[in-house]
Motif scaffolding. Structure first.
Motif, mmCIF file in Angstrom:
data_model
loop_
_atom_site.group_PDB
_atom_site.id
_atom_site.type_symbol
_atom_site.label_atom_id
_atom_site.label_comp_id
_atom_site.label_asym_id
_atom_site.label_seq_id
_atom_site.Cartn_x
_atom_site.Cartn_y
_atom_site.Cartn_z
ATOM 1 N N ASN A 103 0.902 -1.155 0.044
ATOM 2 C CA ASN A 103 0.022 0.007 0.172
ATOM 3 C C ASN A 103 0.839 1.142 -0.005
ATOM 4 O O ASN A 103 1.755 1.292 0.833
ATOM 5 N N GLY B 55 0.859 5.576 -1.668
ATOM 6 C CA GLY B 55 0.208 6.878 -2.168
ATOM 7 C C GLY B 55 -0.579 6.768 -3.323
ATOM 8 O O GLY B 55 -1.459 7.353 -3.845
ATOM 9 N N ALA C 290 -1.626 3.143 -5.049
ATOM 10 C CA ALA C 290 -2.349 2.233 -4.943
ATOM 11 C C ALA C 290 -2.386 1.058 -3.859
ATOM 12 O O ALA C 290 -1.446 1.048 -3.287
ATOM 13 N N ASN C 291 -3.485 0.513 -3.665
ATOM 14 C CA ASN C 291 -3.485 -0.849 -2.869
ATOM 15 C C ASN C 291 -3.167 -1.939 -3.730
ATOM 16 O O ASN C 291 -4.028 -2.231 -4.553
ATOM 17 N N TYR D 31 -4.414 -4.216 -8.512
ATOM 18 C CA TYR D 31 -4.350 -2.777 -8.419
ATOM 19 C C TYR D 31 -5.700 -2.037 -8.216
ATOM 20 O O TYR D 31 -6.589 -2.115 -8.911
ATOM 21 N N TYR E 167 -6.622 1.500 -7.459
ATOM 22 C CA TYR E 167 -5.943 3.088 -7.401
ATOM 23 C C TYR E 167 -6.530 3.974 -6.257
ATOM 24 O O TYR E 167 -7.793 3.711 -6.280
ATOM 25 N N ARG E 168 -5.846 4.822 -5.806
ATOM 26 C CA ARG E 168 -6.408 5.730 -4.890
ATOM 27 C C ARG E 168 -7.142 6.676 -5.736
ATOM 28 O O ARG E 168 -7.836 7.707 -5.046
ATOM 29 N N ASP E 169 -6.794 7.210 -6.820
ATOM 30 C CA ASP E 169 -7.295 8.099 -7.832
ATOM 31 C C ASP E 169 -8.422 7.617 -8.557
ATOM 32 O O ASP E 169 -8.973 6.714 -8.242
ATOM 33 N N LYS E 170 -8.649 8.450 -9.593
ATOM 34 C CA LYS E 170 -9.878 7.935 -10.450
ATOM 35 C C LYS E 170 -9.704 6.768 -11.500
ATOM 36 O O LYS E 170 -10.505 6.526 -12.244
ATOM 37 N N SER F 272 -9.569 0.145 -11.234
ATOM 38 C CA SER F 272 -8.745 -1.183 -10.883
ATOM 39 C C SER F 272 -8.392 -1.832 -11.890
ATOM 40 O O SER F 272 -8.917 -1.941 -13.107
#
Length: 132
Positions: free
Chosen positions: A82, A84, A86-87, A113, A115-118, A121
């Motif tokens: 994990n 900034g 993606a997890n 994956y 992703y934390r943004d838009k 996955s």
């Protein structure tokens, strides 16, 4: 019964020595992960950075034997990364065949994956062959 137990002990010892130093190379030259190394106590996943192949992720863990039978043993582990961006979840497994000539161990990685943004996955699946 004693013969079966002694055979099981021999196979376990053999599988433990096989885990020692294993280097797998991706079957796809353009794959996301060119190489994976499994040592006695750690696993390293390599990535292509520019023109070079470099270590990318490292875990102090190795795949565990989850299945044995029909002339093969399967080893598997699930690890997470994990940051900034993606997890990431990595399912790493390999299979060792016993007594079958010309059958090298094969490895497989499924990387998920989130992703934390838009960005959507994604799931990557890569197949590897043991480097002799």
């Amino acid at each position: 019964m004693k013969k079966q137990i002694s055979l099981l002990i021999v196979l376990l010892l053999f599988s433990m020595t096989m885990i020692g130093q294993m280097h797998f190379i991706n079957n796809d030259n353009h794959g996301s992960f060119p190489k994976i190394e499994i040592n006695n106590t750690s696993t390293t996943l390599f990535a292509k950075i520019g023109e070079n192949t470099k270590p990318w992720l490292h875990w102090n863990e190795v795949p565990k034997n989850i299945e044995s039978g029909k002339g093969h043993s399967k080893f598997k582990m699930i690890v997470y990364n994990n940051d900034g961006i993606a997890n990431r979840t990595f399912e790493i497994s390999y299979t060792i065949h016993y007594g079958q000539a010309n059958t090298a161990p094969k490895a497989y990685i499924k990387a998920s994956y989130l992703y934390r943004d838009k960005r959507p996955s994604k799931i990557l699946e890569e197949h590897f062959t043991l480097i002799p």
